[in-house]
Design an enzyme around this catalytic site. Sequence first.
Site, PDB file in Angstrom:
ATOM      1  N   CYS A  27       0.841  -1.197   0.000  1.00 51.85           N
ATOM      2  CA  CYS A  27       0.000   0.000   0.000  1.00 51.85           C
ATOM      3  C   CYS A  27       0.884   1.257   0.000  1.00 51.85           C
ATOM      4  O   CYS A  27       1.601   1.501  -0.953  1.00 51.85           O
ATOM      5  CB  CYS A  27      -0.997  -0.019   1.152  1.00 51.85           C
ATOM      6  SG  CYS A  27      -2.354   1.164   0.930  1.00 51.85           S
ATOM      7  N   HIS A  68      -3.651  -4.606  -0.423  1.00 51.95           N
ATOM      8  CA  HIS A  68      -3.171  -5.167   0.839  1.00 51.95           C
ATOM      9  C   HIS A  68      -3.058  -6.677   0.698  1.00 51.95           C
ATOM     10  O   HIS A  68      -4.066  -7.388   0.778  1.00 51.95           O
ATOM     11  CB  HIS A  68      -4.135  -4.807   1.971  1.00 51.95           C
ATOM     12  CG  HIS A  68      -4.038  -3.390   2.426  1.00 51.95           C
ATOM     13  ND1 HIS A  68      -3.155  -2.986   3.413  1.00 51.95           N
ATOM     14  CD2 HIS A  68      -4.684  -2.273   2.015  1.00 51.95           C
ATOM     15  CE1 HIS A  68      -3.285  -1.675   3.603  1.00 51.95           C
ATOM     16  NE2 HIS A  68      -4.203  -1.226   2.770  1.00 51.95           N
ATOM     17  N   GLU A  80      -1.975  -8.718   2.814  1.00 48.94           N
ATOM     18  CA  GLU A  80      -2.335  -9.367   4.082  1.00 48.94           C
ATOM     19  C   GLU A  80      -3.848  -9.462   4.270  1.00 48.94           C
ATOM     20  O   GLU A  80      -4.317 -10.187   5.150  1.00 48.94           O
ATOM     21  CB  GLU A  80      -1.687  -8.628   5.263  1.00 48.94           C
ATOM     22  CG  GLU A  80      -2.344  -7.339   5.683  1.00 48.94           C
ATOM     23  CD  GLU A  80      -2.081  -6.163   4.760  1.00 48.94           C
ATOM     24  OE1 GLU A  80      -2.591  -5.062   5.056  1.00 48.94           O
ATOM     25  OE2 GLU A  80      -1.366  -6.320   3.752  1.00 48.94           O
TER      26      GLU A  80
END
Length: 221
Positions: free
Chosen positions: A86, A199, A201
């Site tokens: 990001c 993102h 994750e």
Amino acid sequence: MRVVVIDYNGGNLASAAQATRRAAQLRGVEAEVVISGEESVLQSADRLILPGQGAFADCAHGLHQAGLQPVLERMTQDGTPFLGICVGMQLMAESGLEHGCTEGLGWIKGEVARMEPAPDEAAGTARTLRLPHMGWNTLDFTPGAHPLTEGVQPGEHAYFVHSYALRHGDPAECVMTTQYGGQVPAMVARGTRCGTQFHVEKSQEVGLTLLGNFLQWQPVP
């Protein structure tokens, strides 16, 4: 293998570390994942991850205040793989225009500017796409474009949250794009350095696949 998630007050550290541990487990990679902003710990890393959320200027200031840019420069030039997430990806650019013009790491071409989404054609010209760009969007890329895309298929979804995006970049450094009122760079790479606007994750299987690829990536400096 030691993976260091870089702590520079950029946020989103624990979730990035946890997703990396999960990706290592799924790949059968023995990896110690630590969160640290200490230069000596970074120097011991086999992989570096730079998360980021919030404003470009604030994250750039945090990185500068921590004094970590020189060690990042040296280690990545010497062959240590780097992943920006990001705003961590955005910091790879030459500059950011959020809250004034702030110098970036200069690892890729372009500047990070506020997105200006075109009217939403699917809903008619009266409705303009909102900012931040938040939610699941498809990834557009050529299969085999980069080792980190292995196992990911064009059209699969990743999770985005941002109002600023890279522009005026080098097409050769742009691995993936997405559509949000126009084409938006979603992943960039140059040498040992790569970054995702989305993102990883929070992107479930797609994110874990990409993180697993990162752990096994052997780039050429």
